[in-house]
Design a protein around this motif. Sequence first.
Motif, short mmCIF file in Angstrom:
data_model
loop_
_atom_site.label_atom_id
_atom_site.label_comp_id
_atom_site.label_asym_id
_atom_site.label_seq_id
_atom_site.Cartn_x
_atom_site.Cartn_y
_atom_site.Cartn_z
N ILE A 59 0.86 -1.19 0.00
CA ILE A 59 0.00 0.00 0.00
C ILE A 59 0.89 1.23 0.00
O ILE A 59 1.78 1.35 0.84
N GLN A 60 0.65 2.13 -0.94
CA GLN A 60 1.45 3.36 -1.02
C GLN A 60 0.61 4.55 -0.57
O GLN A 60 -0.52 4.72 -1.00
N GLY A 72 7.55 10.41 1.71
CA GLY A 72 6.43 9.55 1.38
C GLY A 72 6.62 8.20 2.04
O GLY A 72 7.63 7.96 2.70
N LEU A 73 5.64 7.27 1.89
CA LEU A 73 5.70 5.98 2.57
C LEU A 73 5.06 4.89 1.72
O LEU A 73 4.03 5.12 1.09
N VAL A 74 5.70 3.71 1.69
CA VAL A 74 5.11 2.51 1.12
C VAL A 74 5.12 1.45 2.22
O VAL A 74 6.15 1.19 2.83
N LEU A 75 3.95 0.86 2.48
CA LEU A 75 3.80 -0.19 3.47
C LEU A 75 3.74 -1.52 2.74
O LEU A 75 2.89 -1.71 1.86
N THR A 76 4.64 -2.45 3.08
CA THR A 76 4.61 -3.80 2.53
C THR A 76 4.25 -4.77 3.65
O THR A 76 4.96 -4.85 4.65
N VAL A 77 3.13 -5.46 3.46
CA VAL A 77 2.69 -6.48 4.40
C VAL A 77 3.05 -7.82 3.77
O VAL A 77 2.40 -8.24 2.82
N PRO A 78 4.12 -8.48 4.24
CA PRO A 78 4.55 -9.73 3.62
C PRO A 78 3.54 -10.86 3.82
O PRO A 78 2.75 -10.85 4.77
N LEU A 90 -3.71 4.04 6.13
CA LEU A 90 -2.54 4.90 6.29
C LEU A 90 -3.04 6.34 6.34
O LEU A 90 -3.76 6.79 5.46
N SER A 91 -2.66 7.04 7.41
CA SER A 91 -3.08 8.43 7.62
C SER A 91 -1.86 9.28 7.94
O SER A 91 -0.80 8.76 8.28
N VAL A 92 -2.01 10.59 7.84
CA VAL A 92 -0.99 11.51 8.34
C VAL A 92 -1.59 12.24 9.54
O VAL A 92 -2.79 12.52 9.58
N ASN A 93 -0.74 12.52 10.52
CA ASN A 93 -1.14 13.22 11.71
C ASN A 93 -0.41 14.56 11.71
O ASN A 93 0.80 14.60 11.54
N ALA A 94 -1.15 15.64 11.89
CA ALA A 94 -0.58 16.99 11.82
C ALA A 94 -0.13 17.50 13.18
O ALA A 94 -0.25 18.68 13.47
N GLY A 95 0.43 16.62 14.00
CA GLY A 95 0.91 17.02 15.31
C GLY A 95 2.27 17.69 15.24
O GLY A 95 2.80 17.96 14.17
N TYR A 128 10.51 7.59 1.82
CA TYR A 128 11.23 8.36 0.81
C TYR A 128 11.53 9.74 1.38
O TYR A 128 10.69 10.34 2.04
N TYR A 129 12.75 10.21 1.13
CA TYR A 129 13.14 11.51 1.66
C TYR A 129 14.02 12.21 0.64
O TYR A 129 14.48 11.60 -0.33
N ASP A 130 14.26 13.49 0.84
CA ASP A 130 15.07 14.31 -0.06
C ASP A 130 16.54 13.95 0.15
O ASP A 130 17.18 14.40 1.11
N ALA A 131 17.10 13.13 -0.76
CA ALA A 131 18.47 12.62 -0.62
C ALA A 131 19.52 13.72 -0.71
O ALA A 131 20.58 13.62 -0.08
#
Length: 182
Positions: A59-60, A72-78, A90-95, A128-131
Amino acid sequence: MTSAWRWGGACLALAASGAVCDAAPPDSPPRRMAKPVIYQSGPETVLVTGRAGPAGTVIQARLPLPATAGEGLVLTVPSGSLARETRITLSVNAGTLSLRSGVAAETVFRIAAEGVSSFEKPVLLKVYYDAVRWKNHILVGYAIGPEGELSPVDLGTQDHRKGEALFYTRVPLLFTWAYVKA
């Protein structure tokens, strides 16, 4: 290896970002310390809801605009991680995350699995992040507890060329990371 050495190693990742590790070594008398609230939760936005079962899934999460460049985030459930079909959200929290050192990621993800308190096998969180911006930094992953306390999340790999880091967890969690100077 002494128990104090094992304890010290467990706290190393937290100390690197300035978080407090107030657990005592197993053979020490318990200490009474107030845990500082490091994360103040905020409103949540659902990014994606999917289903996973015994066969697993990927799930991306797509970040809402304006998203931080590269995050960003990719979740892999094996396969074998879940015994039955389960709704994954998958949610984002604005804390707000406050660290004494290091730089907190601007994104906090909630990985929720309906009716699941733990996975049979670790699930993979690819961040994923700014390399370019963070090329001389190590990512330190955190699970955020119900009172805002931080616990380390296992880092599998970090690829500075691609701007990717892979973390592992066996539990649904509120997840973020910090950039710590290498």
